[in-house]
Design a protein around this motif. Sequence first.
Motif, PDB file in Angstrom:
ATOM      1  N   ARG A   1      -4.731  -0.091   4.892  1.00  0.00           N
ATOM      2  CA  ARG A   1      -5.015   1.435   4.956  1.00  0.00           C
ATOM      3  C   ARG A   1      -5.453   2.064   5.868  1.00  0.00           C
ATOM      4  NH1 ARG A   1      -9.624   3.087   2.811  1.00  0.00           N
ATOM      5  NH2 ARG A   1     -11.149   0.916   2.604  1.00  0.00           N
TER       6      ARG A   1
ATOM      7  N   GLU B   1      -6.091  -5.626   3.016  1.00  0.00           N
ATOM      8  CA  GLU B   1      -6.802  -3.535   1.872  1.00  0.00           C
ATOM      9  C   GLU B   1      -7.323  -2.916   2.384  1.00  0.00           C
ATOM     10  OE1 GLU B   1      -6.715  -5.245  -1.993  1.00  0.00           O
ATOM     11  OE2 GLU B   1      -5.011  -6.547  -2.177  1.00  0.00           O
TER      12      GLU B   1
ATOM     13  N   HIS C   1       1.168  -0.989   0.026  1.00  0.00           N
ATOM     14  CA  HIS C   1       0.520   0.005   0.143  1.00  0.00           C
ATOM     15  C   HIS C   1       1.042   1.331  -0.315  1.00  0.00           C
ATOM     16  CE1 HIS C   1      -3.200   2.974   1.249  1.00  0.00           C
ATOM     17  NE2 HIS C   1      -2.288   3.697   1.750  1.00  0.00           N
TER      18      HIS C   1
ATOM     19  N   HIS D   1       0.768   3.956  -2.996  1.00  0.00           N
ATOM     20  CA  HIS D   1      -0.214   4.767  -3.425  1.00  0.00           C
ATOM     21  C   HIS D   1       0.366   6.430  -2.608  1.00  0.00           C
ATOM     22  CE1 HIS D   1      -3.310   2.297  -4.335  1.00  0.00           C
ATOM     23  NE2 HIS D   1      -3.144   1.173  -3.735  1.00  0.00           N
TER      24      HIS D   1
END
Length: 354
Positions: free
Chosen positions: A233, A229, A19, A23
């Motif tokens: 986050r 996931e 992640h 991101h």
Amino acid sequence: MKILVTGGAGFIGSAVVRHIINHTQDTVCVVDCLTYAGNLESLASVEKSPRYSFSRTDITDAVGISALFREFKPDVVMHLAAESHVDRSIDGPAAFIQTNVIGTFTLLEAARQHYSILDDKQKAGFRFHHISTDEVFGDLHDNEGLFNEESAYAPSSPYSASKAGSDHLARAWNRTYGLPVIITNCSNNYGPYHFPEKLIPLVILNALAGKPLPVYGNGEQVRDWLYVEDHARALYKVATEGKAGETYCIGGHNERRNIDVVKTVCSILDSIIVNKPANIKSFADLITFVEDRPGHDLRYAIDASKIERELGWVPQETFESGIEKTIKWYLANERWWQRVLDGSYAGERLGLNK
Ligand code: NAD
């Protein structure tokens, strides 16, 4: 930001690292000693990033951990390294005390030393994020509501007791030394790259092989399932936007009995797999009830309203969408799990394949 992720080669840690690299613009140093649960192949998609580095260090190694803090100079520590499997903790609790309690203590001390030499601006941004489980609260009985940040600690297994111990240490280092600690307690995760000793990947892979699908006791135990996931986050949000000294509970609003989880996996596989093993009509025919785990907790469920309200995090996956993605991931990534099953992912380091 520079983020030190312990346990980054594990199931949730690798999702956090993927992640961050995919991101954000942050830099990651993974610290992992690569136990049987650590798998660098789960990080293959990000290992070439210039913002990624890896150090094979045991978190109980005070000298090695202090050196890493001096070299990498993290702005944030996300601490996920742990022994994490309840059944293994019943068979051999020592490793759980060593890693989860002594290892967390070692990291807290290194972080305290590192924090003491930061300037005021760096101090204001520094976070030590201790990642924990809802299992520290023990279990709920049918109508007892949900766990939240005020729930009392009542761990049942050597695993959850060792995690509870590490939570207490982290909280004490905040209260006593002013280290900016944040704790999260999360419900059961599932998703890609999950080691096949845990219920959902075990059921998927046993079903594909036509082997029995073991369900403890009567399968009535209730867990709140969160797609990994979504958890990754949430963890990044907490580590970068959460308030020091706070605890956040994280959950998926997906309470399911174990037996229903197994039946759901079976019915999705029934709809996808045309050529079933010869011994069955439906994958559910493989369900086999086995003797219950000692001290097995009946129900866990999380009230995640604080993280929703204060940090604006909500899960994106329902159980139905997440479980379908998970099954499709295992079907498309046979090489990853075959190498786990035959031991080649760990090669010489675990003395496998001999
Ligand atoms: P995992 O077992 O998949 O991964 C643990 C990682 O830690 C592995 O890569 C392992 O090599 C590493 N590790 C173990 N001992 C170490 C040591 N002494 N030094 C350095 N590295 C070491 O675990 P996971 O499921 O990814 O869980 C990660 C964290 O999240 C744990 O702290 C766990 O308690 C917590 N948690 C897990 C769940 C879940 O459902 N899996 C739910 C809530 C919280």
